[in-house]
Write an enzyme that holds these catalytic residues in place. Sequence first.
Site, PDB file in Angstrom:
ATOM      1  CG  ASP A  84      55.082  55.149  41.115  1.00  0.00           C
ATOM      2  OD1 ASP A  84      55.415  55.981  42.016  1.00  0.00           O
ATOM      3  OD2 ASP A  84      53.824  55.218  40.580  1.00  0.00           O
ATOM      4  CB  VAL A  85      59.304  56.390  45.356  1.00  0.00           C
ATOM      5  CG1 VAL A  85      60.506  55.566  45.013  1.00  0.00           C
ATOM      6  CG2 VAL A  85      59.122  57.541  44.908  1.00  0.00           C
ATOM      7  CD  GLU A 202      75.621  79.871  46.560  1.00  0.00           C
ATOM      8  OE1 GLU A 202      76.328  78.987  46.412  1.00  0.00           O
ATOM      9  OE2 GLU A 202      74.361  79.577  46.134  1.00  0.00           O
ATOM     10  CG  HIS A 226      70.473  75.429  54.638  1.00  0.00           C
ATOM     11  ND1 HIS A 226      70.544  74.245  55.290  1.00  0.00           N
ATOM     12  CD2 HIS A 226      70.760  75.369  53.442  1.00  0.00           C
ATOM     13  CE1 HIS A 226      70.627  73.437  54.251  1.00  0.00           C
ATOM     14  NE2 HIS A 226      70.260  74.116  53.012  1.00  0.00           N
ATOM     15  CE  LYS A 326      71.483  79.307  43.738  1.00  0.00           C
ATOM     16  NZ  LYS A 326      73.063  78.591  44.110  1.00  0.00           N
TER      17      LYS A 326
END
Length: 492
Positions: A84-85, A202, A226, A326
Amino acid sequence: MINHLAVLGGTGDLSARFLLPALAALHAAGHLDDGFRLTAASRQDWDNARFRQWATTQLDRHADTCPANARQAIVNAAHYQRADVTDPSDVAALITPDKPLAVYLALPPALFPAVVTALHRAGLPPGSRIVLEKPFGEELADAVALNRLLADTLPEDSVFRVDHFLAMTTVQNVLGSRLANRVLEPIWNSTHIAEVEIVWDETLALEGRAGYYDGVGALKDMLQNHLLQLLCLVAMEPPITLGERDLRDRKVDVLRSVRPLSDADVVRHTRRARYLAGRIGDRDVPAYADEEGVDPERRTETFAEVELELDSWRWSGTTFRLRTGKALAADRKEVAVHFRAVPHLPFGHGGEALPNSLTFGLEPEGLTLDITGIGSKTHTFVPLELTARMDPPELPAYGRLLLDVLNGDPALSIRGDEAEEAWRVFEPVLSAWSRGVVPLGEYAAGSDGPVGEGPGSGGPWREGSGTEGPGSGGRPRSARGRAPTARPRGAP
């Protein structure tokens, strides 16, 4: 160089498609030695054998161009630990005392605060590093709070807020083209450049990513990180060096110069939309609202476009257009620099000389310069295109990022103040959109995008803006199209 990489979320899509192939590429290029260790941590109830079987399958699928021995070396170096991080005790079990490691958070961003807190309480050895994927928070307040947690855990130069776009060969070539060529830098300003388009269109639709995408949307997924990073590289002042301090200082200068947007500006200079059912190539695509896992009431956009202007000596009067969508008709992934027309043509009426443009192709990578020449008929202008294709890079983008992490070079990562400034730029847009100031438009999958014609449509397209005109779907012209005429903010 750090020889231990721990990937939290090690059985996820990011690890399968990008991190494992990047590590194989690093090994094939001789950047990893035999002492390299990979620890994958996840909630999956697996053991080492099960994880290595899974990793082998993913490497065969996503890194088939890498030599088989490099892929096998990464599998052999891998170890798996169920964890469990968000639990400090589970995280502490990943750490070897006094041996620094790099911890990659290949996790949903909503988990970052809890995981960073767990890492802080577990105690990372000196020299360790933390790697975070975008987005860095969900808004400015989140980014500020996350930066405080990170600062309590590690020094700033040990925190890597990575954006793989910055490691793409052509993106780096933007800097090379500007700074290593005397012919470009003297004209790299608003006197000569009318508009810069930074586009990531895209044909891909949602592709099963509703769990992530529906809570984020196009603007947060692409523009806020980005594409804004690309704007920084295009617009920054020449740095003294390409070292991490000089490079990142100049990027922050660009973000600070972005003119704030009022609600009226958001209406005039942004658009948002989501796709309806349609056909792309030979496949039928359902409407976004009908995709599995989508909550239509969220009104998540799949298309976002924003015009920005910079209040700086170099760029006053140049428009920067950021766009992503998209399920569009064609892929268009590029940075297109549109120069202004020449002030006078001494050729009489022999035709029209289109303004020059310089296009950096992102996928596929390349460089195209469009100029005008004289054709075989006297005084007749013809377009000329000069194209250069790039050699394939030695490393994929994630390979370059991981190498910088392991070597401790943060130049291509995002500094804390930079992450906060990026949110400042787009918070007015997100706020206005959330209040419905700009309507959510629609476009058919497989089309050129939403139609927008001037104020009130929620879109920036207007006469002279570089579109193909009514009925075109508002798609920008190709690099050979007429460059848009920059207008002062608020001009009719």
